[in-house]
Design a protein around this motif. Structure first.
Motif, PDB file in Angstrom:
ATOM      1  N   TYR A 167      -4.415  -1.507  14.437  1.00 61.67           N
ATOM      2  CA  TYR A 167      -4.707  -0.620  15.562  1.00 61.67           C
ATOM      3  C   TYR A 167      -3.417   0.040  16.008  1.00 61.67           C
ATOM      4  CZ  TYR A 167      -9.337  -2.738  16.087  1.00 61.67           C
ATOM      5  OH  TYR A 167     -10.617  -3.172  15.883  1.00 61.67           O
ATOM      6  N   GLN A 168      -3.553   1.293  16.354  1.00 56.38           N
ATOM      7  CA  GLN A 168      -2.406   2.038  16.862  1.00 56.38           C
ATOM      8  C   GLN A 168      -2.459   1.963  18.368  1.00 56.38           C
ATOM      9  OE1 GLN A 168      -0.724   3.546  14.189  1.00 56.38           O
ATOM     10  NE2 GLN A 168       1.004   3.767  15.578  1.00 56.38           N
ATOM     11  N   ASN A 169      -1.423   1.399  18.968  1.00 56.51           N
ATOM     12  CA  ASN A 169      -1.381   1.265  20.421  1.00 56.51           C
ATOM     13  C   ASN A 169      -0.217   2.121  20.917  1.00 56.51           C
ATOM     14  OD1 ASN A 169      -2.448   0.257  22.735  1.00 56.51           O
ATOM     15  ND2 ASN A 169      -2.209  -1.910  22.172  1.00 56.51           N
TER      16      ASN A 169
ATOM     17  N   GLU B 104       3.060   1.828  19.022  1.00 59.36           N
ATOM     18  CA  GLU B 104       3.111   0.499  18.405  1.00 59.36           C
ATOM     19  C   GLU B 104       1.935   0.252  17.480  1.00 59.36           C
ATOM     20  OE1 GLU B 104       3.794  -3.377  20.548  1.00 59.36           O
ATOM     21  OE2 GLU B 104       4.519  -1.956  22.045  1.00 59.36           O
TER      22      GLU B 104
END
Ligand code: ADP
Ligand code: ADP
Length: 224
Positions: free
Chosen positions: A13-15, A18
């Motif tokens: 997952y792209q947060n 990050e």
């Protein structure tokens, strides 16, 4: 015969800037007739894995074949078909349609496949009766106890004879008596040849199946 063959699944997952690697090289095989649990604590990646195995979401990389079909090469329409035909889903929150009666909820997967209404009604009634709900056929979900709702959901999941029963925390909303009932039903369904995969954080649930695999921080372990 392999029902689930998942190899090196990764989900990232792209947060913001990050990257969060929620599944890290997960390989898993489930064979026809298996009664298996994936056990892990909250945040370990269970829902993410369940969504991928249930063809509701795709991994970032890896391979996944379900009943011999390459899931990652399937179109949206084919994925919907796989979900409807090959998998019976059972959820913590039952996910019954609130405006439909018990028997109507159970008929739905059959109607979707083009079974005639009268025949679907007969089959749904038969399934619910086997699960002890003959007096509750025409009740709506909010008129049923949690344990009864989960039995309706189990009837709905098995009515079309799917290759795989995929249960996500199936006892999470049940009291201990209803949990025991649900686990007994799974045991019986497995004895009749159904392949069952339960995803749970509950050790007591996992101890009742034939094979446990553990998930922690997005990695799979065969032993603790
Ligand atoms: P579990 O079901 O075991 O509680 P999840 O698969 O729900 O685990 O979540 C695993 C980790 O991935 C958690 O840290 C969660 O916050 C994170 N996560 C889940 N879904 C998303 C998403 N859509 N975007 C970002 N992070 C997510
Ligand atoms: P569970 O009860 O299975 O642990 P969660 O409450 O962690 O589920 O997550 C509920 C939904 O929200 C899931 O579909 C999950 O993919 C998504 N989700 C979880 N964590 C995050 C996150 N950090 N960012 C975005 N979506 C998330």
């Amino acid at each position: 015969k392999c029902v689930i063959d998942a190899q090196q699944l990764v989900k990232i997952y792209q947060n913001g800037s990050e990257e969060l690697k929620v599944l890290d090289d997960v390989s898993l095989q489930v064979f026809k007739g298996d009664f298996m649990a994936i056990l892990g604590p909250s945040g370990s990646g269970k829902s993410t894995l369940m969504n991928i195995l249930g063809c509701l979401d795709l991994p970032s990389s890896g391979q996944y074949s379900l009943d011999g079909l390459d899931v990652l090469k399937a179109s949206e329409n084919e994925l919907a078909e796989i979900r409807n035909i090959k998998i019976g889903f059972i959820f913590q929150k039952f996910n019954l349609l609130p405006r439909l009666t018990a028997v109507q909820n159970v008929m739905l997967p059959l109607l979707y496949r083009g079974v005639k209404e009268e025949e679907a009604l007969g089959l749904a009634r038969e399934k619910l009766t086997l699960l002890g709900l003959e007096a509750r056929l025409h009740h709506r979900p909010n008129e049923l106890s949690g344990g009864q709702q989960q039995r309706v959901a189990i009837a709905r999941a098995i009515i079309g004879n799917p290759q795989l029963l995929l249960a996500d925390e199936p006892t999470g909303n049940l009291d201990s008596k209803s949990s025991e009932d649900a686990m007994r039903i799974f045991k019986e369904l497995n004895a009749q040849g159904n392949t069952i995969l339960i995803i749970t954080h509950d050790t007591e649930v996992a101890e009742q199946v034939d094979k446990i695999v553990y998930i922690r921080d997005g990695k799979i372990y065969e032993n603790h």
